[in-house]
Design a protein around this motif. Structure first.
Motif, mmCIF file in Angstrom:
data_model
loop_
_atom_site.group_PDB
_atom_site.id
_atom_site.type_symbol
_atom_site.label_atom_id
_atom_site.label_comp_id
_atom_site.label_asym_id
_atom_site.label_seq_id
_atom_site.Cartn_x
_atom_site.Cartn_y
_atom_site.Cartn_z
ATOM 1 N N PHE B 116 -8.823 3.217 -9.586
ATOM 2 C CA PHE B 116 -8.418 4.607 -9.405
ATOM 3 C C PHE B 116 -7.914 4.860 -7.986
ATOM 4 C CE2 PHE B 116 -9.326 9.167 -8.802
ATOM 5 C CZ PHE B 116 -8.616 9.681 -9.875
ATOM 6 N N MET B 120 -4.512 6.432 -6.189
ATOM 7 C CA MET B 120 -4.583 7.580 -5.279
ATOM 8 C C MET B 120 -3.925 7.260 -3.938
ATOM 9 S SD MET B 120 -6.028 10.226 -6.646
ATOM 10 C CE MET B 120 -6.718 11.259 -5.347
ATOM 11 N N THR B 121 -4.097 6.024 -3.472
ATOM 12 C CA THR B 121 -3.531 5.626 -2.189
ATOM 13 C C THR B 121 -2.011 5.731 -2.205
ATOM 14 O OG1 THR B 121 -5.355 4.107 -1.895
ATOM 15 C CG2 THR B 121 -3.446 3.770 -0.487
ATOM 16 N N HIS B 124 -0.391 9.062 -1.289
ATOM 17 C CA HIS B 124 -0.480 9.559 0.082
ATOM 18 C C HIS B 124 0.889 9.990 0.599
ATOM 19 C CE1 HIS B 124 -2.148 9.997 4.036
ATOM 20 N NE2 HIS B 124 -1.300 9.140 4.556
ATOM 21 N N ARG B 127 2.026 13.578 -0.283
ATOM 22 C CA ARG B 127 1.153 14.697 0.034
ATOM 23 C C ARG B 127 1.833 15.633 1.021
ATOM 24 N NH1 ARG B 127 -4.645 14.314 -0.835
ATOM 25 N NH2 ARG B 127 -5.071 12.378 -1.923
ATOM 26 N N HIS B 137 -11.025 18.713 4.232
ATOM 27 C CA HIS B 137 -11.000 18.868 2.777
ATOM 28 C C HIS B 137 -10.624 20.286 2.343
ATOM 29 C CE1 HIS B 137 -12.741 14.969 3.116
ATOM 30 N NE2 HIS B 137 -12.790 14.818 1.815
ATOM 31 N N GLU B 143 -5.687 17.768 -4.040
ATOM 32 C CA GLU B 143 -6.515 16.633 -4.389
ATOM 33 C C GLU B 143 -6.758 16.617 -5.900
ATOM 34 O OE1 GLU B 143 -7.433 14.456 -2.144
ATOM 35 O OE2 GLU B 143 -8.922 13.247 -3.211
ATOM 36 N N ARG B 147 -5.590 13.802 -8.517
ATOM 37 C CA ARG B 147 -6.552 13.059 -9.337
ATOM 38 C C ARG B 147 -6.147 13.119 -10.807
ATOM 39 N NH1 ARG B 147 -11.020 11.799 -6.230
ATOM 40 N NH2 ARG B 147 -12.165 11.076 -8.039
ATOM 41 N N TRP B 151 -5.023 9.951 -13.063
ATOM 42 C CA TRP B 151 -5.671 9.677 -14.336
ATOM 43 C C TRP B 151 -4.632 9.520 -15.437
ATOM 44 C CZ3 TRP B 151 -10.364 7.998 -14.903
ATOM 45 C CH2 TRP B 151 -10.929 7.969 -16.180
ATOM 46 N N THR B 160 -7.819 3.385 -18.236
ATOM 47 C CA THR B 160 -8.819 4.408 -17.919
ATOM 48 C C THR B 160 -10.244 3.875 -18.000
ATOM 49 O OG1 THR B 160 -8.545 5.110 -20.189
ATOM 50 C CG2 THR B 160 -7.532 6.487 -18.515
ATOM 51 N N GLU B 164 -13.108 2.784 -12.484
ATOM 52 C CA GLU B 164 -14.024 2.667 -11.347
ATOM 53 C C GLU B 164 -14.365 1.218 -10.992
ATOM 54 O OE1 GLU B 164 -14.874 5.104 -9.312
ATOM 55 O OE2 GLU B 164 -13.620 6.421 -10.527
ATOM 56 N N ARG B 182 0.699 1.806 -9.898
ATOM 57 C CA ARG B 182 0.637 2.182 -8.485
ATOM 58 C C ARG B 182 2.033 2.470 -7.941
ATOM 59 N NH1 ARG B 182 -1.390 -2.088 -4.050
ATOM 60 N NH2 ARG B 182 0.595 -2.974 -4.661
ATOM 61 N N THR B 186 4.207 6.557 -6.551
ATOM 62 C CA THR B 186 5.009 6.981 -5.405
ATOM 63 C C THR B 186 6.213 7.809 -5.853
ATOM 64 O OG1 THR B 186 6.411 5.018 -5.401
ATOM 65 C CG2 THR B 186 4.376 4.883 -4.137
#
Lengths: 365, 273
Positions: B116, B120-121, B124, B127, B137, B143, B147, B151, B160, B164, B182, B186
């Motif tokens: 996951f 998320m990375t 970045h 953002r 935060h 965020e 997320r 997902w 899925t 984790e 991944r 982007t």
């Protein structure tokens, strides 16, 4: 989407709160001269510096050895801006009271200490961060040495007091609240360093849990992939370097408060190695590990092993080998054992909340 | 066929909207010319494959497009804008920012992170919130949106259930899928796949082909891929470019390339009396 259990986070907060409450209570009950407080104060200081170093070495994968240099900058900036004006003629006796004739509040001086360290990090980061691994380590080590020499340089005297020490600035003991006769009514000299370190480490943890934190970890894991995912390497490395130095600067200021004096010659490479050792023993890539191991390290080196430096008698039998300096021999052996048996440090890359999660899948190595 | 006899084939004409265009791209490492005068283009919505024997310079061409290497000469245009080539000094992250994402021949996942967090990375880059907002935060909404999006991407690639797990603990095929997910995070318009089917069996390769076509349509992508599995290449590519010893020796539709004697010679070798 799955939601994670809140229990580990709650337990972590309970533990942290309990530690702070215990520190506060102990300070009111135990005599202030107890070794416990020495350890707690220095431990809190080292914990902050170790975490700041871990941010670079453990989370961003930048192997820097400039920590002592940035601590020195922080310590000096703090001292220079907080020595009371009336004490300056005494402190700067060889430099006619020095150049700077004003003081700022302690909190402001702490932030200035951090900013000054971050500023120097920005300057040397431009050329130095192009280097990789060992070369970067050597370059930052060199920087720390240069800073130490420049601060002691005579023409810098009116500001840095040359090779003489800075003293008479507010120390941890000045946080104790006293009544009119000067008797302490409330002991805070240990709680305050805990609070400063706690806030700073809290900020670092928040950073690590943000998008930026993930970006830094991705640089550690694979620079080429990180760049291909749109992460600007130069920018993010510089950011990590400056933030780490900022907190090392504050850590330096705390060390000044702990020692009550500042002298450049004590900020040696050996100090950086001590902190590196703390990071490695705690676990490269674990904030919790760095915090634990700094208290263990300080306690072992300053307190628990002290008895090894003196003659000990068991009945009529004198224990052999014990004499001044033997403590360090035992200490080194303990460190070797730790490194041999805990290859990844005490915590590995786990954090405190992870200890309460029942099944945490380890990375397949 | 020896290196000297290879003739450079000029780029072909098509009538689509050009997304990526390489003009006379040359990449020289010392005395070795890894890519030699390579011109090509890709139109919007196409799947274009780059094939050739080992060491033909395919990955080098990819690395030039993504600015990992600075080409010795030539020009690279993306939507008509020059993004790389001689005298252009850009870092790879700038290329990704323009909307070109890639995967790697030898998988490069973030090994210290969960599946996951790998996704998320990669978000970045897009953002909007700054450092302080993120550290304190204060970007809860962003965020949460990220997320959810991460997902969704995991759902797209069917990972899925292992979200984790540590990324490197996944089996090989799933790691490849994660790399694609991944890259998608982007928000690219052009996806570069470097041997996506390497190490996969025929069944998996077949599924991967369908998967590539599916994400192409779902995410409005243009796909440029290097691949050795000829079945996959012939199945899903609209056009193919062939490199040998760094030179473009053929191009065209899968049928044309398959029957091209120069290509057959490059792959099988011919007798030199």
């Amino acid at each position: 989407m799955k939601t994670k259990s809140r229990k580990p986070a709650v337990l972590t907060w309970v533990i942290v709160a309990a530690v702070y409450a215990a520190v506060f209570a102990a300070e009111q009950i135990l005599p202030p001269s107890s070794m416990l407080f020495t350890v707690l104060k220095k431990g809190a200081t080292y914990a902050l510096v170790a975490v700041s170093m871990n941010l670079l070495n453990g989370f961003t994968g930048i192997f820097s050895l400039g920590q002592a240099g940035f601590m020195l900058i922080g310590a000096y900036v703090y001292g220079i801006f907080t020595i009371p004006v009336e004490s300056r003629p005494v402190v700067y006796q060889y430099y006619e009271g020095g150049l700077i004739q004003f003081t700022v509040p302690v909190a402001v001086a702490l932030i200035l200490a951090g900013l000054a360290a971050a500023f120097f990090a920005l300057l040397i980061g431009l050329p130095v961060l192009r280097l990789k691994s060992d070369y970067l380590a050597i370059a930052t080590l060199g920087f720390a040495e240069i800073i130490r020499v420049i601060v002691q340089w005579d023409p810098m005297g009116p500001i840095t007091n040359g090779a003489n020490m800075l003293r008479m600035f507010p120390s941890f003991n000045d946080f104790n609240i006293r009544d009119a006769e000067g008797n302490v009514t409330l002991y805070l000299s240990t709680l305050v360093p805990f609070l400063i370190a706690g806030i700073c480490i809290g900020l670092i943890v928040l950073l690590l849990h943000s998008g930026y934190g993930r970006a830094l970890k991705s640089i550690r894991d694979d620079e080429i992939a990180a760049e291909a995912m749109g992460i600007n390497l130069a920018h993010h490395k510089r950011l990590a370097f400056c933030i780490s130095s900022f907190f090392a600067g504050i850590g330096g200021a705390m060390l000044a408060m702990y020692q009550t004096t500042v002298q450049a010659k004590f900020f040696t490479t050996a100090m950086t190695y001590e902190i590196l050792l703390i990071v490695v023993i705690g676990g490269v890539g674990s904030v919790t590990g760095s915090v634990f191991s700094s208290f263990l390290f300080v306690a072992a080196s300053e307190w628990w092993l002290r008895f090894l430096d003196e003659k000990q008698m068991i009945g009529n039998f004198e224990v052999p080998l014990l004499r001044n300096g033997f403590r360090l021999v035992v200490f080194s052996i303990i460190i070797m054992v730790v490194v041999l048996f805990f290859r990844k440090g005490i915590m590995g890359t786990r954090e405190l909340p992870d200890l309460f999660r029942r099944k945490r899948k380890e990375a397949a190595k | 066929m020896s290196e000297m006899e290879i003739k450079t084939v000029p780029d072909m004409e098509t009538d689509g909207e050009t997304v990526l265009k390489l003009e006379h791209l040359t990449m020289q490492f010392g005395g070795v010319i890894a890519v030699n005068d390579f011109s090509m283009h890709i139109d919007r919505g196409e799947i274009v494959a780059l094939i050739g024997p080992n060491g033909a310079g395919k990955t080098t061409a990819f690395n030039c497009v993504t600015s990992v290497y600075q080409p010795t000469s030539g020009h690279i245009y993306f939507h008509g804008k020059e993004i790389g080539g001689e005298k252009m000094h850009v870092t790879p992250d700038r290329i990704t920012e323009q909307g070109i994402a890639r995967t790697f021949q030898n998988i490069r996942l973030f090994s210290g992170m969960t599946v996951f967090d790998n996704i998320m990375t990669a978000m970045h880059l897009r953002r909007k919130s700054g450092l302080l907002t993120q550290v304190l935060h204060l970007n809860a909404e962003e965020e949460k949106k990220n997320r959810e999006k991460a997902w969704k991407l995991l759902e797209t690639v069917g990972l899925t259930d292992v979200a984790e797990e540590m990324a490197t603990s996944l089996p090989y095929g799933k790691q490849r899928l994660l790399e694609i997910a991944r890259a998608l995070a982007t928000e690219p318009t052009l996806l570069l796949l470097d041997e996506p089917a390497a190490g996969m069996n025929p069944q998996e390769t077949n599924e991967l082909g369908q998967f590539i076509v599916r994400i192409k349509n779902e995410f409005n992508l243009t796909v440029f891929m290097i691949e050795h599995h000829m079945n996959l290449v012939m199945d899903i590519s609209d056009r193919i470019y062939v490199l040998d010893f760094g030179k473009p020796i053929a191009n065209g539709t899968p049928e044309e390339v398959q029957q091209n004697p120069v290509v057959i010679a490059a792959y099988l070798g011919v007798d030199e009396e």
